[in-house]
Design an enzyme around this catalytic site. Structure first.
Site, PDB file in Angstrom:
ATOM      1  N   ASN A 131       0.228  10.744   6.309  1.00 55.41           N
ATOM      2  CA  ASN A 131      -0.998  10.235   6.923  1.00 55.41           C
ATOM      3  C   ASN A 131      -2.143  11.230   6.857  1.00 55.41           C
ATOM      4  OD1 ASN A 131      -0.631   7.433   8.303  1.00 55.41           O
ATOM      5  ND2 ASN A 131       1.310   8.508   8.566  1.00 55.41           N
ATOM      6  N   THR A 189       0.096  -2.892  10.907  1.00 60.08           N
ATOM      7  CA  THR A 189      -0.792  -2.796   9.753  1.00 60.08           C
ATOM      8  C   THR A 189      -0.123  -3.566   8.627  1.00 60.08           C
ATOM      9  OG1 THR A 189      -1.919  -1.392   8.178  1.00 60.08           O
ATOM     10  CG2 THR A 189       0.161  -0.568   9.038  1.00 60.08           C
ATOM     11  N   SER A 242      -6.581  10.673   0.121  1.00 61.25           N
ATOM     12  CA  SER A 242      -6.806  11.550  -1.041  1.00 61.25           C
ATOM     13  C   SER A 242      -6.152  10.999  -2.293  1.00 61.25           C
ATOM     14  CB  SER A 242      -6.241  12.938  -0.734  1.00 61.25           C
ATOM     15  OG  SER A 242      -4.872  12.888  -0.487  1.00 61.25           O
ATOM     16  N   GLU A 289       6.453   4.933   7.389  1.00 63.53           N
ATOM     17  CA  GLU A 289       6.077   6.135   6.652  1.00 63.53           C
ATOM     18  C   GLU A 289       6.830   7.379   7.142  1.00 63.53           C
ATOM     19  OE1 GLU A 289       2.009   5.864   7.601  1.00 63.53           O
ATOM     20  OE2 GLU A 289       1.471   4.649   5.856  1.00 63.53           O
ATOM     21  N   LYS A 338       3.900  -6.868   3.956  1.00 63.93           N
ATOM     22  CA  LYS A 338       3.650  -5.478   3.604  1.00 63.93           C
ATOM     23  C   LYS A 338       3.350  -4.729   4.892  1.00 63.93           C
ATOM     24  CE  LYS A 338       0.346  -3.341   3.486  1.00 63.93           C
ATOM     25  NZ  LYS A 338      -0.383  -2.439   4.482  1.00 63.93           N
ATOM     26  N   THR A 389       0.860  -1.184   0.000  1.00 66.53           N
ATOM     27  CA  THR A 389       0.000   0.000   0.000  1.00 66.53           C
ATOM     28  C   THR A 389       0.897   1.236   0.000  1.00 66.53           C
ATOM     29  OG1 THR A 389      -0.241  -0.245   2.406  1.00 66.53           O
ATOM     30  CG2 THR A 389      -2.027  -1.081   1.018  1.00 66.53           C
TER      31      THR A 389
END
Length: 388
Positions: A383, A184, A388, A264, A173, A150
């Site tokens: 995040n 996650t 979007s 991230e 992942k 993702t």
């Protein structure tokens, strides 16, 4: 080669149109046997996605013939329609492979609340291409690892070869919400060792307890976390349980640290090692409290060895220790000694990405390490713009 490295497994990754980028987003991993023994662990979040609710039932008999995974939608909080989508996905895979739907594990990852008719159609329409790709000229392991990504910047894969003649392969992942109770993340691990389901379950729980369960990137817990372990028995070698567990733990740690390094927006990978704790639970509690200090994580981002924020965080726990006897070292420099200033903090170099924090509780002989990251501008941006 990752999940397809052990004998007896095929995999594929195809484009189903779930991702706006047009990248691969539907993966399939099939166990051709002769054994179909399996084990799985799932998120401890009470809010579970539909694939988790389905897969928790599937694994009860210790058998899995195939795992199908999609990115581009979590299929969580999508009501009865979402659960029916999961069931229909398992049925479609079962029909195409000639197996039972109750032996097909289903995994999804992506935005919560996504699971409408177009989501269902995209998956069901592309099960046949995913099955057809199993016999293609490409090694499907790499494609499968790409298809489950993702916000990941790169696929995560690992293999281990045993001298005894069996091997393990895995793909994962995950790049955020890496908190206890897994992360996650979706993980598929395969082995050609000949082991029964009960042995696989013990080994998997032992491995995840000290690896995936100790990656705590941002303190947030996902709804879809799944780690699956399948054994084909194709090597014909009955692995020693202790040896297999050790190898499996090493593979899980490799994948877990790959998740940590790809968190991230992170610019520092932080290992928080707690030593001389009264118990392992105390060591974990203290390490996790420190890993969740946004003040400390922001300081590390700014290359500031602010050890006071370490002591402030561990002081919020009920672990057994005297806060005025604690030593804290950062990247090898003991900045706090016996609860007082230690060596000059200017000696600490926090410019490397790899960052170590060593906390000596002086209360026993237990230890644990928690893996986390710093808090950066990029993390906040990524995040804030995720949907979007």
């Amino acid at each position: 080669m990752s999940v397809t490295h052990p004998a007896g497994f095929r995999a594929s990754g195809v484009v189903a149109g779930l991702k706006s980028t047009g990248a691969r987003d539907l993966a399939l991993v099939v166990n051709d046997g002769p054994s179909k023994a399996a084990a799985a662990v799932f998120t401890s979040n009470r809010a579970k996605a539909n694939p988790v609710l389905w897969s928790e039932k599937v694994i009860e008999d210790g058998r899995i013939d195939a795992v199908i995974l999609n990115s581009g939608g979590a299929n969580c909080f999508t009501g009865a329609f979402g659960f029916q989508t999961t069931h229909a996905t398992a049925e479609a895979v079962a029909d195409a492979l000639g197996v039972a739907a109750g032996d097909v594990l289903v995994c999804s990852t992506g935005l919560i609340g996504v699971g409408d008719q177009s989501f269902r159609d995209a998956i069901l329409d592309n099960v046949p291409p995913a099955v057809a790709a199993l016999s293609g000229e490409r090694d499907g392991g790499a494609d499968a690892a790409l298809a489950i990504m993702t916000t990941d910047s790169k696929p995560k894969e690992s293999t281990i070869e045993s001298r005894a003649g069996w091997s393990i392969g895995g793909m994962a992942k995950g790049a955020g919400m890496l908190a206890p109770g897994l992360a996650t993340m979706l993980v598929v691990i395969t082995t050609d060792a000949d082991l029964d389901a009960a042995t696989l379950d013990r080994a998997l729980r032992a491995a995840t307890r000290v690896t995936f369960d100790r990656v705590d990137s941002d303190g947030c817990m996902s709804t879809n976390d799944t780690v699956t372990l399948m054994a084909s028995g194709a090597s014909g070698v009955a692995a020693d349980e202790a040896e297999f567990t050790t190898a499996l733990t090493a593979l899980c740690l490799d994948l877990a640290t790959q998740l940590q390094r790809d968190a991230e927006g992170a610019s520092h990978d932080i290992a928080i090692e707690v030593v001389n704790a009264a118990s392992e639970d105390d060591a974990v509690v203290v390490g996790r409290a420190v890993s969740r200090s946004n003040l400390l994580k922001a300081a590390i981002f700014g290359n500031d060895p602010n050890w006071g924020r370490v002591l402030a965080a561990l002081g919020t726990t009920d672990a057994e220790f005297d806060p005025y006897r604690i030593d804290v070292s950062m990247n090898g420099v003991m900045v706090c000694r016996e609860g007082e200033p230690g060596d000059d903090r200017e000696l600490v170099d926090l410019t490397p990405r790899a960052t170590s924090i060593l906390i000596d509780l002086k209360s026993g002989d237990a230890t644990a390490t928690i893996y986390t990251n710093d808090l950066t501008h990029d993390y906040v941006y990524e995040n804030s713009a995720y949907a979007s």
